[in-house]
Write an enzyme that holds these catalytic residues in place. Structure first.
Site, short mmCIF file in Angstrom:
data_model
loop_
_atom_site.label_atom_id
_atom_site.label_comp_id
_atom_site.label_asym_id
_atom_site.label_seq_id
_atom_site.Cartn_x
_atom_site.Cartn_y
_atom_site.Cartn_z
N ARG A 296 88.33 11.62 35.59
CA ARG A 296 88.35 11.34 37.01
C ARG A 296 88.21 12.67 37.74
O ARG A 296 88.93 13.60 37.48
CB ARG A 296 89.70 10.69 37.33
CG ARG A 296 89.86 10.26 38.72
CD ARG A 296 91.07 9.40 38.87
NE ARG A 296 92.31 10.13 38.67
CZ ARG A 296 93.52 9.62 38.81
NH1 ARG A 296 93.64 8.35 39.13
NH2 ARG A 296 94.61 10.32 38.62
N THR B 162 87.10 13.48 44.32
CA THR B 162 86.41 12.26 44.78
C THR B 162 87.04 11.02 44.15
O THR B 162 86.79 9.91 44.60
CB THR B 162 84.93 12.29 44.37
OG1 THR B 162 84.87 12.31 42.93
CG2 THR B 162 84.22 13.52 44.90
N ASP C 121 101.32 11.16 33.64
CA ASP C 121 99.99 11.43 33.10
C ASP C 121 99.99 11.16 31.60
O ASP C 121 100.61 11.89 30.82
CB ASP C 121 99.59 12.88 33.39
CG ASP C 121 98.14 13.14 33.00
OD1 ASP C 121 97.77 12.87 31.83
OD2 ASP C 121 97.37 13.59 33.85
N ASP D 295 98.70 14.04 29.28
CA ASP D 295 99.66 15.15 29.17
C ASP D 295 100.85 14.76 28.30
O ASP D 295 101.33 15.54 27.49
CB ASP D 295 100.16 15.56 30.56
CG ASP D 295 99.10 16.31 31.36
OD1 ASP D 295 98.03 16.61 30.80
OD2 ASP D 295 99.35 16.58 32.54
N1 URA Z 1 96.17 8.28 34.61
C1 URA Z 1 97.40 8.53 34.10
O1 URA Z 1 97.53 9.16 33.06
N2 URA Z 1 98.47 8.08 34.79
C2 URA Z 1 98.39 7.40 35.94
O2 URA Z 1 99.41 7.00 36.51
C3 URA Z 1 97.09 7.14 36.46
C4 URA Z 1 96.00 7.60 35.77
#
Ligand code: URA
Length: 211
Positions: A103, A107, A202, A205
């Site tokens: 992503r 944008t 995330d 992560d």
């Molecule tokens: N990607 C992620 O890892 N966590 C989110 O909450 C949204 C997108």
């Protein structure tokens, strides 16, 4: 798109530990793996089989085996990689392809940075795996990509989805029955940074030890 939120006590239990900010990466990875295996059982319900004659130690009989062409499992890099083993454990004969999509944080659009997929996906049942369905942009781009190459059926396997993301995918694919989403939970909403609330943070992560 058909949406299937898996309602099962083991899924709910593992998901709660997964969401907990105190869960360390090694446990997080293990839980993702276990959750995907549970989701994979539901996600593979429509895998095509064909009759096969075999002989048991007692008698000949006719059974069912997964039909050709083999299913294709496509993790979306990087977080989808954490879901690969959980799915291929139940589908060991599947082929595996990779899509690197990210992503753009400004944008919020999906950008493809890597593609290792067979050119021709004619007749293939494809399993797209990505833990978080947030804005839906990545999943829509990946679904389009697979259908452009001839895929017969696309099953998306995610751990958590936001209602906004499901709406985006639904608007893109309409009511086609050859697109499914199998998910452990549909959460409340997206926040202003497109993170799922309450979500789990995330996923990439947390899987790969950055936090
Ligand atoms: N990607 C992620 O890892 N966590 C989110 O909450 C949204 C997108």
């Amino acid at each position: 798109m058909r949406v299937h939120a898996v309602d099962h006590p083991l899924v709910a239990h593992k998901l709660t530990i997964l969401r907990d900010e105190n869960t360390p990466s090694p446990i997080f990875r293990q839980l993702v793996d276990e959750l995907v295996t549970l989701l994979a059982y539901e996600a593979t319900r429509e895998v095509r089989t064909e009759s096969r004659e075999i002989t048991t130690p007692v008698a000949p009989t006719v059974g069912q085996k997964i039909a050709e062409p083999r299913p294709l499992v496509v993790p979306i890099l990087r977080a989808g990689l954490g879901m690969l083993d959980g799915l291929t454990r139940l589908l060991p004969t599947a082929e595996v392809g990779f899509l690197g999509m990210q992503r753009d944080e400004e944008t919020l659009e999906a950008v493809t940075y890597a593609n290792r997929l067979p050119d021709d996906l004619s007749g293939r049942h494809c399993f797209l795996v990505d833990p978080m369905l947030a804005t839906g942009g990545t999943l829509v781009a990946a679904i389009d990509y697979l259908f452009e190459r001839g895929a017969r059926h696309v099953t998306c396997v995610c751990i958590i989805a936001a209602p906004e993301g499901i709406d985006v995918v639904n608007r893109a694919v309409g009511d086609r029955v050859d697109v499914e989403l199998v998910v452990a939970a549909i959460d409340e909403r997206l926040d202003e940074n497109a993170y799922i609330v309450p979500g789990l943070g995330d996923a990439g992560d947390r899987l790969y030890g950055v936090v």
